[in-house]
Design a protein around this motif. Sequence first.
Motif, PDB file in Angstrom:
ATOM      1  N   ASN A 174       0.821  -1.309   0.048  1.00 30.45           N
ATOM      2  CA  ASN A 174       0.033   0.029   0.077  1.00 30.45           C
ATOM      3  C   ASN A 174       0.989   1.465  -0.239  1.00 30.45           C
ATOM      4  OD1 ASN A 174      -2.363  -1.225  -0.072  1.00 30.45           O
ATOM      5  ND2 ASN A 174      -2.762  -1.486   2.151  1.00 30.45           N
ATOM      6  N   ASP A 184      -1.979   2.445  -7.504  1.00 28.50           N
ATOM      7  CA  ASP A 184      -3.257   2.442  -6.535  1.00 28.50           C
ATOM      8  C   ASP A 184      -4.370   2.975  -7.427  1.00 28.50           C
ATOM      9  OD1 ASP A 184      -5.287   3.520  -4.444  1.00 28.50           O
ATOM     10  OD2 ASP A 184      -4.042   1.805  -3.621  1.00 28.50           O
ATOM     11  N   SER A 378     -10.272   5.353   5.253  1.00 29.79           N
ATOM     12  CA  SER A 378     -10.064   4.304   4.243  1.00 29.79           C
ATOM     13  C   SER A 378      -9.873   3.071   4.839  1.00 29.79           C
ATOM     14  CB  SER A 378      -9.012   4.857   3.307  1.00 29.79           C
ATOM     15  OG  SER A 378      -7.766   4.811   4.172  1.00 29.79           O
ATOM     16  N   ASN A 383     -11.558   3.178  -0.183  1.00 34.85           N
ATOM     17  CA  ASN A 383     -10.871   4.377  -0.311  1.00 34.85           C
ATOM     18  C   ASN A 383     -11.282   4.888  -1.605  1.00 34.85           C
ATOM     19  OD1 ASN A 383      -9.529   2.465  -1.719  1.00 34.85           O
ATOM     20  ND2 ASN A 383      -7.287   2.909  -0.872  1.00 34.85           N
ATOM     21  N   GLY A 414      -5.320   2.836   4.518  1.00 37.97           N
ATOM     22  CA  GLY A 414      -6.246   1.255   4.732  1.00 37.97           C
ATOM     23  C   GLY A 414      -5.437   0.276   5.176  1.00 37.97           C
ATOM     24  N   SER A 415      -4.217   0.209   5.360  1.00 36.37           N
ATOM     25  CA  SER A 415      -3.230  -0.781   6.012  1.00 36.37           C
ATOM     26  C   SER A 415      -3.360  -1.145   7.200  1.00 36.37           C
ATOM     27  CB  SER A 415      -1.843  -0.578   5.821  1.00 36.37           C
ATOM     28  OG  SER A 415      -1.403  -0.258   4.260  1.00 36.37           O
ATOM     29  N   SER A 421      -7.982  -2.226   2.385  1.00 34.92           N
ATOM     30  CA  SER A 421      -7.583  -2.132   1.024  1.00 34.92           C
ATOM     31  C   SER A 421      -7.736  -3.456   0.503  1.00 34.92           C
ATOM     32  CB  SER A 421      -6.065  -1.773   1.276  1.00 34.92           C
ATOM     33  OG  SER A 421      -5.441  -2.834   2.049  1.00 34.92           O
TER      34      SER A 421
END
Length: 464
Positions: A174, A184, A378, A383, A414-415, A421
């Motif tokens: 990410n 991404d 996110s 996201n 998002g991680s 994610s």
Amino acid sequence: MENVIILVFVFGYLAITLEHSIKIDKLIPALVMMAISWALISLGIDSFSEWFDSANHGLVEGFSDLAHESKMHLMEETLLHHLGKTAEILVFLLGAMTIVEIIDYFDGFSTIKSFIKTKKKSKILWIFCILAFILSAIIDNLTATIVLISILQKIVKDRDVRIWYAGLIIIAANAGGAWSPIGDVTTTMLWIGNKVSVGHLFGYLFLPSLICMLVPAFIASYMPAFKGYLEVDNFPQEKPKSKFSATMLYLGLGAIVFVPVFKVITHLPPYVGMMLSLGVVAIFAEIYSNSKFSISSHDSEEHDQHAHHSPVHHSLSKIELPSILFFLGILLAVAALESLGILFGFAGTLQETMPMLGTELHGEGVSDLVILLLGVGSAVIDNVPLVAASLGMFSEPMDNELWHFIAYSAGTGGSMLIIGSAAGVVAMGMEKIDFFWYVKKISWLALIGFLAGAVVFMFTRTLF
């Protein structure tokens, strides 16, 4: 009517967020809420007092005084505009996905295994994190995660050890995707939407993204899970399925990297360069496979036989169309809210009510805290719609630091949860990683990396 459309969006969004609980693929609520939202706009067009012109990024003057036919015509033009912008993203993604599948057809990613010759756990951690960071910037974070976890499964047999590596791969992938225009989906959206350029994206985000990967990896390398050596006699030395594996890997990755260069030189939309790259890779793929190149065939049996042997047809059949349809649904659903001026109004409310943390982004005084919260958000919800909404909320010019901070926050935030994610979700499926295990063991590392990168970004933005 506006309230009804907002409710449709909220319920659709909830269904997307609870995808794993209600067992309904997220593309279904995305498509349904998109269609219903635009149907309600069409049916109630005369009841709306304002209309947002996306092309000029402002409200249409005197919209309420227009005749019904003029309003319908304006709605159709707006929908066509959003469909065109969405199609640019989808065609770009289709090209990139096909190139990756062609590489995989020739077993090109097996070449990466040759980089791993140590049995020391901490060294293997660094190798995978660096590979994830670099690969995700080229072939996107989702694909990089799939490739590296597939390799990891051949090297680390103990699943309890492997899931630790998978957690750090998610963070690194990410982070790597955030600084690249092709790394991404959200960054690609900002790039295609002419909000960020390749040079400034690299300048603003490479160092923050690198820190976002390095800090968690450095901390993890001293944790018990990465102490000692792997308990294996020898790594499996599998021969590639094709003698062209390495050639197709470097050709495919080079073709994808060429796309931003093509855009800078020609000033054409990115999907044009991606189609050129796909065409070049496809030519070599067909030559190497000793298969006739044929777009169509009158003889269906001959066509089926060709499709079976052609790497291009095979790769096209492996494309993940549900993701493409999800992006279509969610982007056009967000466009419906944007067209009614709802997002524009919400942005104004945010800017008036949120504290500034002692510093603010250039432009209309958007708080750093707003963008950091977008990153945290996110991790909880997808996201893609968050960034799509931000495109409609803010009107800062191209390469304003706001867009780069959004790219960083949405890409790396998002991680913090495994469902935050696409890379996390696919790792969760491949390794059956428990949600709460990830929260306890990995989330805090991701949070530290996210905040460390954000602090570095606040420094790098002062250089431009």
